[in-house]
Design a protein around this motif. Structure first.
Motif, PDB file in Angstrom:
ATOM      1  N   SER A 163      33.027  38.227  31.460  1.00 15.70           N
ATOM      2  CA  SER A 163      33.419  36.911  31.961  1.00 15.70           C
ATOM      3  C   SER A 163      32.414  35.886  31.441  1.00 15.70           C
ATOM      4  N   THR A 219      29.093  37.815  34.972  1.00 17.91           N
ATOM      5  CA  THR A 219      29.039  38.622  36.202  1.00 17.91           C
ATOM      6  C   THR A 219      30.036  39.763  36.214  1.00 17.91           C
ATOM      7  N   LEU A 220      31.107  39.660  35.414  1.00 19.88           N
ATOM      8  CA  LEU A 220      32.165  40.667  35.429  1.00 19.88           C
ATOM      9  C   LEU A 220      32.384  41.230  34.033  1.00 19.88           C
ATOM     10  N   LEU A 276      38.068  46.242  36.430  1.00 18.93           N
ATOM     11  CA  LEU A 276      37.188  45.080  36.562  1.00 18.93           C
ATOM     12  C   LEU A 276      35.893  45.524  37.235  1.00 18.93           C
ATOM     13  N   HIS A 277      34.809  45.531  36.484  1.00 22.63           N
ATOM     14  CA  HIS A 277      33.512  45.992  36.970  1.00 22.63           C
ATOM     15  C   HIS A 277      32.557  44.813  37.177  1.00 22.63           C
ATOM     16  N   ARG A 278      31.605  44.989  38.083  1.00 21.40           N
ATOM     17  CA  ARG A 278      30.446  44.119  38.055  1.00 21.40           C
ATOM     18  C   ARG A 278      29.697  44.416  36.762  1.00 21.40           C
ATOM     19  N   ALA A 279      29.200  43.370  36.144  1.00 15.56           N
ATOM     20  CA  ALA A 279      28.608  43.540  34.821  1.00 15.56           C
ATOM     21  C   ALA A 279      27.365  44.426  34.837  1.00 15.56           C
ATOM     22  N   ASP A 280      26.676  44.495  35.986  1.00 18.69           N
ATOM     23  CA  ASP A 280      25.493  45.356  36.056  1.00 18.69           C
ATOM     24  C   ASP A 280      25.836  46.812  36.342  1.00 18.69           C
ATOM     25  N   SER A 287      27.169  48.084  39.035  1.00 19.20           N
ATOM     26  CA  SER A 287      26.915  48.525  40.402  1.00 19.20           C
ATOM     27  C   SER A 287      28.189  48.778  41.205  1.00 19.20           C
ATOM     28  N   LYS A 288      29.335  48.212  40.763  1.00 20.98           N
ATOM     29  CA  LYS A 288      30.539  48.341  41.579  1.00 20.98           C
ATOM     30  C   LYS A 288      31.783  48.115  40.740  1.00 20.98           C
ATOM     31  N   GLU A 303      35.052  46.397  40.849  1.00 19.06           N
ATOM     32  CA  GLU A 303      35.576  45.290  41.650  1.00 19.06           C
ATOM     33  C   GLU A 303      37.090  45.353  41.839  1.00 19.06           C
ATOM     34  N   ARG A 360      42.488  38.541  42.010  1.00 18.31           N
ATOM     35  CA  ARG A 360      42.931  39.798  41.390  1.00 18.31           C
ATOM     36  C   ARG A 360      44.456  39.919  41.410  1.00 18.31           C
TER      37      ARG A 360
END
Length: 384
Positions: free
Chosen positions: A166, A170-171, A182-186, A188-189, A191, A234
């Motif tokens: 994104s 962040t994504l 769709l992931h968190r860019a780090d 961790s989750k 999404e 989403r």
């Protein structure tokens, strides 16, 4: 649940069709659907489903069930939506809301919404199918369906055809099978799992303003689709069925209003992201168009494909302007798979089967001559 890709049955016939012009393919398909085998019953899977897929399922699928009506599930197709009651009564063409909604009155029909009515022969085919009992002859291995409640379960790691960050970093969007992850860019989750009707997701791109996520894909040999997702909710906002094969290389205009993509019918196309209305179709390529990019101002489009060229098209006039790359035979080796524009300049980098990324200026400043490659700015070393 084990994911299985579509069979290669009929591949020889498909390969021959891929070299035919799109209108010829469409006409052949419509003629086959309209006539079928003389004396044989109308087939839902072969004749009726493609009509609904091309005209109706974009707005009536689990990811976007307009009016509570889902047409990708046969049981729900028959039962209807929230307001209009039963859609289809097998054996009785005078009952059920579907035929009434698709039959035009004074030249217009309630459905498909904001589109021309279905052709008379398609309506007649649907009516005949209902009169014959509205039977579902979908093969057992083609009935697998995925939605938010029933996401794909991978028996082996899927091919990742496309990824994109994104704009705010962040994504991360990752193309999967029947879905965009769709992931968190780090990392961790996870999404969200954005599941539409396309079997293959070939490319994913966030809009420059970060509000939207576009995907190109489809079902090989059956349907191309462009999906526009609202990132915050989403939710699938627009599903655009197009052509008769998967679509490729989705890209956004700088103002986040238009989406361009390539097609296996050798065309470059662009649509309004908010409505799905087509605003450009360019057919100068001689093979599949695999990737696209807008110029810095958004008034031109660049496309690359299996015909070993990068082409320039003017958006407003839909006019093919020029081959950006050399047209000298043998100057390029292999198809071009990817293109990206410099963030602020009108220069592109292309990459393909020859294993040598190259940078070109988009707009020609010298007269074209056979044998020149005047737009080339830099060629990177060949990949070993």
């Amino acid at each position: 649940m084990k994911i299985r890709y579509s069979s290669v049955r009929g591949s020889v016939a498909l390969l021959s069709l891929l070299h035919a012009p799109l209108p010829q393919i469409q006409a052949a398909a419509l003629e086959k659907s309209a006539t079928g085998t003389p004396g044989a019953p109308v087939s839902y899977y072969q004749d009726i489903r493609p009509i609904f897929q091309a005209n109706c399922q974009g707005c009536h699928q689990p990811a976007k069930p307009k009016g509570g009506y889902v047409m990708t599930d046969f049981r729900k197709l028959i039962s209807g939506g929230e307001k209009d009651g039963v859609a289809i009564v097998p054996g009785d063409v005078k009952k059920g809301s579907l035929l009434e909604q698709i039959t035009p009155t004074n030249g217009s029909a309630e459905m498909p919404k904001n589109k021309p009515p279905l052709p008379e022969h398609e309506i007649a085919l649907i009516r005949r199918w209902i009169a014959e009992g509205a039977k579902d002859d979908t093969p057992a291995d083609a009935k697998k369906h995925y939605d938010t409640e029933h996401p794909p379960q991978y028996s082996q790691l899927p091919v990742v055809a496309s990824i994109d960050f994104s704009p705010d970093g962040t994504l991360l969007a990752v193309a999967g099978f029947h879905e965009i992850l769709l992931h968190r860019a780090d990392g961790s989750k996870l999404e969200g799992r954005l599941i539409g009707i396309s079997e293959r997701i070939q490319s994913v791109r966030f809009s420059p303003d970060g509000r939207w996520l576009a995907a190109s894909g489809g079902d090989p040999g059956r349907l191309g689709e462009i999906q526009i997702w609202e990132v915050a909710t989403r939710q699938l906002k627009v599903s655009i069925p197009t052509t008769w094969d998967t679509t490729y290389g989705v890209s956004w205009s700088p103002d986040s209003k238009l989406v361009a993509f390539g097609c296996a019918d050798n065309t470059l196309r662009a649509v309004e992201a908010a409505t799905g209305k087509q605003v450009l179709q360019m057919g100068a390529h001689n093979d599949w168009v695999l990737d696209t990019a807008f110029s810095a101002k958004g008034d031109h489009l660049i496309s690359v494909g299996r015909d070993m060229t990068a082409k320039l098209c003017e958006l407003g006039s839909q006019r093919f302007i020029d081959n950006i790359t050399s047209i000298t035979p043998g100057a390029l080796r292999g198809g071009m798979n990817a293109v990206d524009r410099h963030p602020t300049q009108d220069a592109i980098v292309v990459g393909g089967a020859d294993g040598a990324p190259q940078i070109f200026k988009i707009f020609r400043t010298t007269a074209r001559k056979i044998g020149d490659n005047a737009n080339l700015l830099k060629k990177y070393p060949d990949m070993e």
